[in-house]
Design a protein around this motif. Structure first.
Motif, short mmCIF file in Angstrom:
data_model
loop_
_atom_site.label_atom_id
_atom_site.label_comp_id
_atom_site.label_asym_id
_atom_site.label_seq_id
_atom_site.Cartn_x
_atom_site.Cartn_y
_atom_site.Cartn_z
N LEU A 137 0.88 -1.16 0.00
CA LEU A 137 0.00 0.00 0.00
C LEU A 137 0.92 1.21 0.00
O LEU A 137 1.81 1.32 0.85
N SER A 138 0.72 2.11 -0.93
CA SER A 138 1.63 3.24 -1.06
C SER A 138 0.86 4.53 -1.26
O SER A 138 -0.12 4.57 -2.00
N GLY A 139 1.31 5.57 -0.59
CA GLY A 139 0.73 6.90 -0.73
C GLY A 139 1.83 7.94 -0.68
O GLY A 139 3.01 7.59 -0.52
N PRO A 140 1.49 9.20 -0.77
CA PRO A 140 2.50 10.25 -0.80
C PRO A 140 3.39 10.28 0.45
O PRO A 140 4.55 10.67 0.38
N ARG A 141 2.86 9.87 1.60
CA ARG A 141 3.64 9.94 2.84
C ARG A 141 3.76 8.61 3.59
O ARG A 141 4.51 8.53 4.55
N ASP A 142 3.01 7.62 3.20
CA ASP A 142 2.98 6.37 3.95
C ASP A 142 3.06 5.17 3.02
O ASP A 142 2.69 5.26 1.84
N PHE A 143 3.52 4.06 3.57
CA PHE A 143 3.43 2.79 2.86
C PHE A 143 3.32 1.67 3.88
O PHE A 143 3.68 1.83 5.03
#
Length: 181
Positions: free
Chosen positions: A68-74
């Protein structure tokens, strides 16, 4: 690129206070400017829930692992293909850019350890000076004033104990790291 970051396992028996000590020590080390990352050993847990996209990827789609990947977290969720990955390999793959990794649990791993022992929860600590597996234990944090050990003892409820423990960690594990801040 420098080698892998030092790893310190915070171990103890059930309800000894491992999470509280890990969180307090991480906060103090971060306050001092160190880049601290953590790992937590568990016996089964779920980060994805039925109906969520990550759950559907794994359970409807059959993906072995999902990132799961996002601009600030994974996050990475999934299963192991066989044996559990060793702590050192988890750190190498995912926590490589830390100054220090605090690992809650992982009592059988070969990395250095600090044990927290509460006498109200258990009559004796895991540490046993006659057990070769205890050789990597660096110190004990305890509320038992009668506990005797050749290891450094830190009184669990003493004012400033987390700062003293952070000083000990800096001397023991970070003194050759330079000023990693």
């Amino acid at each position: 690129m420098a080698g892998p970051p030092p790893i310190l396992c915070i171990i103890g028996k059930k309800n000894a206070g491992k999470t509280g000590l890990t969180v307090s020590l991480a906060a103090e080390m971060n306050r001092r400017g160190w880049r601290v990352m953590t790992a937590k050993h568990g016996h089964g847990f779920r980060l994805d829930h039925p109906g969520m996209d990550s759950w559907r990827h794994r359970h409807e789609g059959g993906a072995i692992r999902t990132v799961l990947s996002g601009p600030r977290d994974f996050a990475v969720v999934g299963g192991w293909p066989g044996e559990e990955m060793p702590l050192a390999e988890l750190v190498r793959r995912y926590l490589w850019d830390a100054d220090l990794v605090l690992a809650e649990g992982f009592k059988t791993s070969p990395e250095p350890k600090i044990e927290i022992h509460r006498r109200e929860a258990h009559s004796s600590p895991i540490f046993d000076p006659d057990d070769p597996d205890s050789a990597r234990t660096l110190a004990l944090v305890t509320d038992d004033p009668t506990l005797e050990s050749d290891l450094p003892l830190f009184p669990l409820d003493a004012p400033g104990v987390v700062g003293e423990l952070a000083d000990f960690v800096e001397r023991s594990l970070l003194s050759n790291e330079g000023d990693g801040r």
